[in-house]
Design an enzyme around this catalytic site. Structure first.
Site, mmCIF file in Angstrom:
data_model
loop_
_atom_site.group_PDB
_atom_site.id
_atom_site.type_symbol
_atom_site.label_atom_id
_atom_site.label_comp_id
_atom_site.label_asym_id
_atom_site.label_seq_id
_atom_site.Cartn_x
_atom_site.Cartn_y
_atom_site.Cartn_z
ATOM 1 N N SER A 96 0.809 -1.223 0.000
ATOM 2 C CA SER A 96 0.000 0.000 0.000
ATOM 3 C C SER A 96 0.836 1.264 0.000
ATOM 4 C CB SER A 96 -0.919 0.026 1.228
ATOM 5 O OG SER A 96 -1.719 -1.136 1.289
ATOM 6 N N GLU A 137 12.890 -8.705 3.844
ATOM 7 C CA GLU A 137 11.935 -7.806 4.494
ATOM 8 C C GLU A 137 11.933 -7.927 6.012
ATOM 9 O OE1 GLU A 137 7.146 -6.809 4.216
ATOM 10 O OE2 GLU A 137 8.059 -8.305 2.896
#
Length: 266
Positions: A13, A74
């Site tokens: 997002s 990540e």
């Protein structure tokens, strides 16, 4: 802006950015819809900077914009960034649960500096935006947070007290028995729907986080991620439910940027 180094966490997002300029670390974020404009601008203004990437769209950014960039995992990046910011706040933990609340939620175990994903859920910020829009008609994050802060989840949820009434409940009656269980018509306000949604997200994340903490005999749960930025209702509920089960909730200033910062530091 002429930073010497840039870390970018490209999620589902948001694009989160941490950059070093004149010895100081600064932060920026962009909607993923602004990816092309923001990255083209960055290439022009910081052409000579070292770039480190992490997140789901890291490979795409490397291919399209920063061919010389390094890509870092990540969860490792988030752990490095979180540990750095905790030390900046005067806190230090050898072992902790790191709950990363982004579009979805990943729950990781940091054990002596080694990070591993131990649980997770598709419920997170994407749920707030998508289901929030379906329930209230609102599509702005700030507006949904404001609605949740003004509403009462118990007007939309069936509570444990409702199940046992008029008798006493054997467990805390303020706990949720059924999310959205009272919605049978259109009489529930937008505010109450948003509050119920935020409550459901918080309960789910705390349930999974505390299960991981109990399983690994850990007391401290570090909550980070972009969904927590300026989201007092969600933060309050995470604090409340985590403390209720005897674990310690910890929040970090600039916790939304842990991934980008970790990539930068790597």
């Amino acid at each position: 802006m002429k930073p010497a180094k840039i870390g970018i966490d490209a999620g589902g997002s948001l694009l989160k950015m941490a950059f070093e300029e004149q010895g100081q670390i600064h932060y920026k974020n962009y909607l993923i819809d602004e990816l092309d404009n923001s990255m083209n601008w960055l290439k022009m203004t910081a052409a000579d900077a070292e770039v480190a990437l992490t997140g789901g769209k890291a490979e795409y950014l490397k291919k399209e914009y920063f061919q010389n960039a390094l890509i870092f995992p990540e969860f490792e990046s988030s752990s490095i960034g979180a540990s750095y910011l905790l030390k900046q706040d005067g806190l230090s933990y050898q072992n902790f649960i790191l709950s990363i609340i982004g579009t979805g939620t990943s729950i990781c175990l940091n054990s002596g500096g080694k990070i591993s994903r131990v649980s997770g859920s598709g419920i997170g910020g994407g749920t707030l935006m998508g289901l929030g829009r379906l329930l209230t008609g609102e599509k702005d994050f700030t507006r949904l947070v404001s609605l949740a802060g003004s509403g009462k989840a118990e007007n939309a949820d069936i509570m444990v007290n409702d199940i046992y009434s008029p008798f006493d409940s054997p467990i805390d009656g303020s706990l949720t028995a059924s999310n959205f269980g009272k919605i049978k018509d259109d009489q529930i306000s937008k505010e109450d729907k948003a509050a119920s949604l935020t409550n459901m997200i918080a309960e789910t994340i705390v349930l999974l986080s505390t299960q991981a903490a109990v399983r690994n005999q850990i007391d401290d749960i570090i909550y980070i991620g972009s969904t927590l930025r300026q989201n007092a209702p969600l933060k309050h509920l995470l604090e409340k439910y985590t403390a209720m089960v005897g674990k310690k909730p910890v929040f970090i200033q600039n916790g939304a940027y842990c991934g980008a910062l970790g990539a930068l530091l790597s």
